[in-house]
Scaffold this motif. Structure first.
Motif, short mmCIF file in Angstrom:
data_model
loop_
_atom_site.label_atom_id
_atom_site.label_comp_id
_atom_site.label_asym_id
_atom_site.label_seq_id
_atom_site.Cartn_x
_atom_site.Cartn_y
_atom_site.Cartn_z
N GLU A 81 2.37 -3.26 4.22
CA GLU A 81 3.16 -3.78 2.28
C GLU A 81 1.56 -3.83 1.35
O GLU A 81 1.04 -3.09 0.86
N TYR A 82 0.56 -3.12 1.85
CA TYR A 82 -0.44 -3.28 0.97
C TYR A 82 0.02 -1.33 1.07
O TYR A 82 -1.10 -1.47 -0.16
N LEU A 83 -0.25 -0.73 2.33
CA LEU A 83 0.26 0.88 1.47
C LEU A 83 1.52 1.15 1.06
O LEU A 83 1.15 1.90 0.12
N LEU A 84 2.21 0.62 1.01
CA LEU A 84 3.15 0.89 0.31
C LEU A 84 3.05 -0.01 -0.93
O LEU A 84 3.86 0.76 -2.31
N LYS A 85 2.56 -0.80 -1.26
CA LYS A 85 1.90 -1.00 -2.82
C LYS A 85 0.65 0.11 -3.61
O LYS A 85 1.37 0.11 -4.52
N VAL A 86 0.06 0.48 -2.89
CA VAL A 86 -0.27 1.51 -3.18
C VAL A 86 0.42 3.11 -2.95
O VAL A 86 0.36 3.42 -4.54
N ASN A 87 1.27 3.28 -2.60
CA ASN A 87 2.32 4.27 -2.90
C ASN A 87 3.04 4.33 -4.12
O ASN A 87 3.05 4.97 -4.93
N GLN A 88 3.51 2.69 -4.20
CA GLN A 88 4.20 2.41 -5.61
C GLN A 88 3.29 2.69 -6.84
O GLN A 88 3.83 3.08 -7.71
N ASP A 89 2.11 1.98 -6.87
CA ASP A 89 1.62 1.71 -7.72
C ASP A 89 1.16 2.96 -8.41
O ASP A 89 0.99 3.33 -9.91
N TYR A 90 -0.18 4.10 -7.34
CA TYR A 90 -0.51 5.13 -7.57
C TYR A 90 0.43 6.33 -7.71
O TYR A 90 0.08 7.21 -7.99
N LEU A 91 1.40 6.14 -6.69
CA LEU A 91 1.73 8.43 -7.05
C LEU A 91 3.94 6.71 -6.85
O LEU A 91 4.35 8.22 -6.47
#
Length: 138
Positions: free
Chosen positions: A43-53
Motif C-alpha cells: 500500500e505504501y509503494l502503491l501510494k508512491v507510484n500514484q503520487d509521483y509517477l
C-alpha cells in the motif's frame, strides 16, 4: 553510502548486502554516492507510484535517480510484500528474489533500462551475473 529504511514494516532486511551492492556500483565503473533503500508494504509503494509517477498499480520497486555524472545516488523503494509474492509465483527463494530487486535498483541508477525487450534482457543478464557473483562470494 548505502542505507536501509523502513516504512510500515519492522527492520527485516539483511544489512550484509551492503558490500555486495557497493561492489555492483564499482563493477559498473561508477562511484558510490548516497543510496537509500526504503522497504515498505504494497500500500505504501502503491501510494508512491500514484503520487509521483501517476501509475495506479502495485510494483516491487520504484527507483528515483539522483545520479550526477558517474556518482550513483538515489532512493529505491521496495515492497517486501511484492517481493515475497513474486518469489512464490516464480518458485524462487525469497532472499534470492530480494537480492535480484536490490541489484535491479542499483542497475537502474547505473544507467540500465528495462522498457524494451532488448533492455529487459540486458537488465536480467546483469542481475543474473551479480546474483551469481554474490553466491560465489558467500
Amino acid at each position: 553510502m548505502i542505507q536501509f529504511f523502513y516504512e510500515n514494516l519492522p527492520e527485516t532486511v539483511n544489512t550484509d548486502y551492503k558490500p555486495w551492492l557497493e561492489d555492483i556500483v564499482l563493477s559498473e565503473g561508477k562511484k558510490l554516492g548516497e543510496i537509500n533503500y526504503i522497504f515498505c508494504d504494497d500500500e505504501y509503494l502503491l501510494k508512491v507510484n500514484q503520487d509521483y509517477l501517476q501509475h495506479d498499480y502495485y510494483t516491487d520497486i520504484i527507483t528515483f535517480d539522483y545520479v550526477k555524472g558517474r556518482t550513483i545516488s538515489g532512493e529505491i523503494f521496495v515492497s517486501l510484500q511484492r517481493v515475497s509474492d513474486n518469489a512464490s509465483t516464480l518458485s524462487k527463494d525469497y532472499e534470492e528474489e530480494l537480492r535480484r530487486v536490490l541489484a535491479h535498483g542499483v542497475l537502474h541508477l547505473s544507467g540500465y533500462k528495462d522498457k524494451s525487450e532488448e533492455e529487459e534482457q540486458l537488465m536480467r543478464s546483469k542481475e543474473d551475473f551479480y546474483l551469481a557473483k554474490y553466491s560465489s562470494e558467500s
